[in-house]
Design a protein around this motif. Structure first.
Motif, mmCIF file in Angstrom:
data_model
loop_
_atom_site.group_PDB
_atom_site.id
_atom_site.type_symbol
_atom_site.label_atom_id
_atom_site.label_comp_id
_atom_site.label_asym_id
_atom_site.label_seq_id
_atom_site.Cartn_x
_atom_site.Cartn_y
_atom_site.Cartn_z
ATOM 1 N N ARG A 1 2.396 -2.445 1.257
ATOM 2 C CA ARG A 1 2.083 -1.022 1.096
ATOM 3 C C ARG A 1 2.789 -0.143 2.126
ATOM 4 N N ILE A 2 2.976 -0.669 3.330
ATOM 5 C CA ILE A 2 3.667 0.132 4.347
ATOM 6 C C ILE A 2 5.134 0.320 3.974
ATOM 7 N N SER A 3 5.814 -0.767 3.601
ATOM 8 C CA SER A 3 7.218 -0.637 3.201
ATOM 9 C C SER A 3 7.356 0.222 1.952
ATOM 10 N N ALA A 4 6.375 0.162 1.047
ATOM 11 C CA ALA A 4 6.405 1.014 -0.145
ATOM 12 C C ALA A 4 6.278 2.483 0.237
ATOM 13 N N ALA A 5 5.391 2.774 1.189
ATOM 14 C CA ALA A 5 5.240 4.165 1.641
ATOM 15 C C ALA A 5 6.524 4.670 2.293
ATOM 16 N N ALA B 1 3.133 -0.018 -3.973
ATOM 17 C CA ALA B 1 1.950 0.291 -3.174
ATOM 18 C C ALA B 1 0.668 -0.052 -3.925
ATOM 19 N N GLU B 2 0.637 0.246 -5.216
ATOM 20 C CA GLU B 2 -0.556 -0.077 -6.004
ATOM 21 C C GLU B 2 -0.714 -1.586 -6.175
ATOM 22 N N LYS B 3 0.373 -2.311 -6.342
ATOM 23 C CA LYS B 3 0.287 -3.768 -6.431
ATOM 24 C C LYS B 3 -0.193 -4.363 -5.106
ATOM 25 N N GLY B 4 0.153 -3.714 -3.998
ATOM 26 C CA GLY B 4 -0.254 -4.220 -2.691
ATOM 27 C C GLY B 4 -1.748 -4.213 -2.480
ATOM 28 N N LYS B 5 -2.468 -3.417 -3.286
ATOM 29 C CA LYS B 5 -3.928 -3.394 -3.152
ATOM 30 C C LYS B 5 -4.573 -4.701 -3.604
ATOM 31 N N TYR B 6 -3.829 -5.545 -4.312
ATOM 32 C CA TYR B 6 -4.357 -6.838 -4.734
ATOM 33 C C TYR B 6 -4.262 -7.897 -3.637
ATOM 34 N N TYR B 7 -3.495 -7.623 -2.595
ATOM 35 C CA TYR B 7 -3.266 -8.611 -1.543
ATOM 36 C C TYR B 7 -4.201 -8.341 -0.354
ATOM 37 N N ASP C 1 -12.262 -3.247 -6.502
ATOM 38 C CA ASP C 1 -11.718 -1.961 -6.056
ATOM 39 C C ASP C 1 -12.088 -0.882 -7.074
ATOM 40 N N SER C 2 -12.552 0.249 -6.567
ATOM 41 C CA SER C 2 -12.976 1.334 -7.467
ATOM 42 C C SER C 2 -11.917 2.415 -7.638
ATOM 43 N N SER C 3 -10.699 2.198 -7.092
ATOM 44 C CA SER C 3 -9.660 3.228 -7.175
ATOM 45 C C SER C 3 -8.840 3.142 -8.458
ATOM 46 N N GLY C 4 -9.099 2.153 -9.314
ATOM 47 C CA GLY C 4 -8.346 2.035 -10.564
ATOM 48 C C GLY C 4 -6.937 1.544 -10.342
ATOM 49 N N ARG C 5 -6.780 0.511 -9.494
ATOM 50 C CA ARG C 5 -5.440 0.044 -9.123
ATOM 51 C C ARG C 5 -4.673 -0.498 -10.319
ATOM 52 N N SER C 6 -5.347 -1.118 -11.263
ATOM 53 C CA SER C 6 -4.655 -1.658 -12.436
ATOM 54 C C SER C 6 -4.031 -0.536 -13.263
ATOM 55 N N GLY C 7 -4.809 0.514 -13.499
ATOM 56 C CA GLY C 7 -4.275 1.646 -14.254
ATOM 57 C C GLY C 7 -3.166 2.356 -13.519
ATOM 58 N N LYS C 8 -3.279 2.422 -12.194
ATOM 59 C CA LYS C 8 -2.245 3.096 -11.416
ATOM 60 C C LYS C 8 -0.940 2.304 -11.408
ATOM 61 N N VAL C 9 -1.024 0.988 -11.432
ATOM 62 C CA VAL C 9 0.195 0.182 -11.524
ATOM 63 C C VAL C 9 0.892 0.429 -12.852
ATOM 64 N N LYS C 10 0.125 0.488 -13.923
ATOM 65 C CA LYS C 10 0.701 0.757 -15.232
ATOM 66 C C LYS C 10 1.295 2.170 -15.291
ATOM 67 N N ALA C 11 0.603 3.131 -14.674
ATOM 68 C CA ALA C 11 1.108 4.507 -14.662
ATOM 69 C C ALA C 11 2.420 4.600 -13.897
ATOM 70 N N ALA C 12 2.516 3.886 -12.771
ATOM 71 C CA ALA C 12 3.756 3.887 -11.992
ATOM 72 C C ALA C 12 4.888 3.236 -12.781
ATOM 73 N N HIS C 13 4.580 2.179 -13.499
ATOM 74 C CA HIS C 13 5.599 1.530 -14.331
ATOM 75 C C HIS C 13 6.074 2.474 -15.429
ATOM 76 N N SER C 14 5.159 3.240 -15.997
ATOM 77 C CA SER C 14 5.541 4.224 -17.016
ATOM 78 C C SER C 14 6.419 5.318 -16.427
ATOM 79 N N ALA C 15 6.148 5.681 -15.175
ATOM 80 C CA ALA C 15 6.975 6.695 -14.515
ATOM 81 C C ALA C 15 8.404 6.190 -14.329
ATOM 82 N N VAL C 16 8.555 4.911 -13.976
ATOM 83 C CA VAL C 16 9.893 4.334 -13.830
ATOM 84 C C VAL C 16 10.621 4.364 -15.170
ATOM 85 N N THR C 17 9.918 4.009 -16.237
ATOM 86 C CA THR C 17 10.527 4.032 -17.568
ATOM 87 C C THR C 17 10.906 5.454 -17.971
ATOM 88 N N GLN C 18 10.047 6.419 -17.651
ATOM 89 C CA GLN C 18 10.329 7.816 -17.970
ATOM 90 C C GLN C 18 11.610 8.289 -17.288
#
Length: 484
Positions: A154-158, A312-318, A355-372
């Motif tokens: 997450r730090i390197s991602a930031a 960064a969102e994937k890092g929340k799983y570690y 985790d209550s921050s919705g990390r799974s949905g945020k990972v998918k949203a970030a992937h969609s942003a890359v595709t966009q």
């Protein structure tokens, strides 16, 4: 109301006859109209070349200054992201008031033992051997340090996100510079065009003035009818009106350029309109545009940010691993303080289970942003290719129009000379002379307008292909200055 060179050209198109201008029109025509009388104050002017004007805009334009401030802000945020790898150290101080002091009695110790139930309690022993662990008022201070060792990336991602934002700000400045370069060319060469228009209108006025004076003499000699002299006079009067309108158009265009350059006196271009014998091939402009256009690089920077967000969102799983330490700076003179250690260090692990921050949905949203961003870049490349090809063809069309009117210009000049001679000999009418003068003016203006459109198309090509610094090459070494 904002006056642009396009609006000025529209105004000219509505006139009966186009107009042109030159650089020294104000001084050379004071005798034609009271507007130019010796008592009329002449404002000091500010001569400036196009390249000097561009340097002035680069250093003084507020829009560009705002983009530079945005770069500085992004760089500071990037510096802040580098500090995420450093330990966090804090000093704390606490004051606590208890409801009563914390004490331990012999009877409390006996009661806690397995034999406590068979040993009798002795109050006098409690009174003599009771120990106070803490006072009622407790004050403590310490230094605590936490040093992250592993954060799941997450730090390197930031830091990647912050770097992408700095790159985006840099490319935004480059894109703003390109747009400003195009704006300057429109304003600057718009004034040059109005000067050419005014110069042409002055030539028409001078020519029709001579024609009117000649018609007066011929009428007095009885060689032409009164209507011919009236025709010459009306044409001359109209030419004066058109010249005055051309003067006002030039002043309006000059105001816009003066404001853009932030000078106190009217800006006067010293660089003329020009055309080139040829242009580099279209493919060269397309390749340079697709390789270096800041808008595409902005999309690349946004893609980097989206990828960083996904990491960064994937890092929340570690799990998080960190070092920590604590050192007591001050302690009370109590038994509890004496028995407590002065310092402590250790290793901590934080494993996220739910985790209550919705990390799974945020990972998918970030992937969609890359595709966009991927699709946006592909569309931008297609649009840029069309823009470059369209602009290139417009430049070539303007160049062909300018060159194609050369024979018309020669014909118009010869026609004016012949009509003047024929009128003096009574072989043509005053209207023939006027038409010849106006046709010559229209050809000159049309060629100047073609040169203006060529320069504007050229500056747009150089801007989108990131070749602004090569403008001097086209202007100085290949340029053929437009003459009125």
């Amino acid at each position: 109301m904002r006056i642009t060179p396009v609006a000025v050209l529209t105004c000219w198109a509505m006139m009966v006859v186009p107009m042109s201008a030159g650089a020294n029109t104000l001084e050379g025509n004071r005798s034609l109209n009271p507007v130019f009388s010796d008592t009329t104050p002449v404002k000091a002017q500010h001569p400036v070349s196009f390249l000097d004007a561009w340097q002035a805009v680069l250093s003084q334009n507020d829009g560009l200054a705002a983009e530079r401030a945005n770069i500085e802000r992004s760089e500071n945020m990037q510096d802040a992201a580098r500090d995420l790898y450093l330990p966090s150290i804090s000093a704390t101080a606490k004051y606590t008031r208890l409801d009563k002091p914390v004490e331990i009695k012999p009877s409390d110790l006996i009661d806690s033992m397995p034999i406590g139930s068979v040993v009798p309690s002795l109050p006098i022993v409690d009174q003599l051997f009771t120990s106070q662990l803490t006072k009622r008022e407790v004050f403590t201070s310490s230094i605590r340090a936490v040093w992250p060792i592993f954060t799941g990336g997450r730090i390197s991602a930031a830091q990647d996100i912050a770097k992408g934002q700095t790159e985006e700000a840099t490319h935004l400045l480059a894109m703003k510079q390109q747009a400003t370069f195009e704006d300057l060319s429109k304003f600057y060469f718009g004034v040059a065009l109005t000067q050419t228009v005014l110069d042409t209108r002055i030539e028409v006025e001078n020519g029709l003035k001579k024609h009117f004076e000649r018609a007066q003499k011929l009428e007095q000699q009885g060689q032409i009818a009164k209507v011919e002299r009236l025709q010459a006079q009306a044409s001359y009067d109209k030419a004066r009106v058109e010249r005055q309108k051309a003067q006002r158009d030039m002043e309006i265009a000059q105001v816009a350029l003066t404001k853009l350059l932030k000078v106190n006196s009217p800006a006067v271009p010293t660089s003329s309109l020009f055309v080139n014998e040829s242009l580099p091939p279209l493919s060269a402009f397309i390749d340079k545009t697709l390789a270096g256009y800041p808008g595409l690089q902005i999309l690349d920077a946004k893609k980097k940010q989206a990828q960083g967000l996904m990491a960064a969102e994937k890092g929340k799983y570690y799990p998080e691993v960190y070092l920590y330490g604590n050192y007591n700076l001050h302690e009370d003179d109590t038994l509890a303080a004496k028995t407590a250690p002065d310092w402590a260090v250790g290793v901590g692990v934080n494993i996220p289970l739910l985790d209550s921050s919705g990390r799974s949905g945020k990972v998918k949203a970030a992937h969609s942003a890359v595709t966009q961003v991927h699709y946006l870049r592909a569309q931008a490349e297609q649009d840029l290719t069309v823009l470059v090809e369209k602009t290139y063809r417009e430049a070539m069309q303007s160049l062909e129009e300018y060159n194609g009117l050369a024979s018309s210009l020669d014909l118009a000049k010869e026609n004016v000379s012949l009509r003047e001679k024929a009128f003096s000999q009574g072989l043509s009418t005053s209207l023939d002379v006027v038409d010849a003068e106006l046709y010559l003016a229209s050809v000159k203006t049309q060629r100047a307008a073609a040169a203006y459109q060529y320069v504007i198309s050229l500056t747009r090509l150089l801007a989108v292909s990131s070749e602004i610094n090569n403008f001097k090459q086209y202007q100085q070494y290949q340029g053929l200055e437009v003459q009125s």
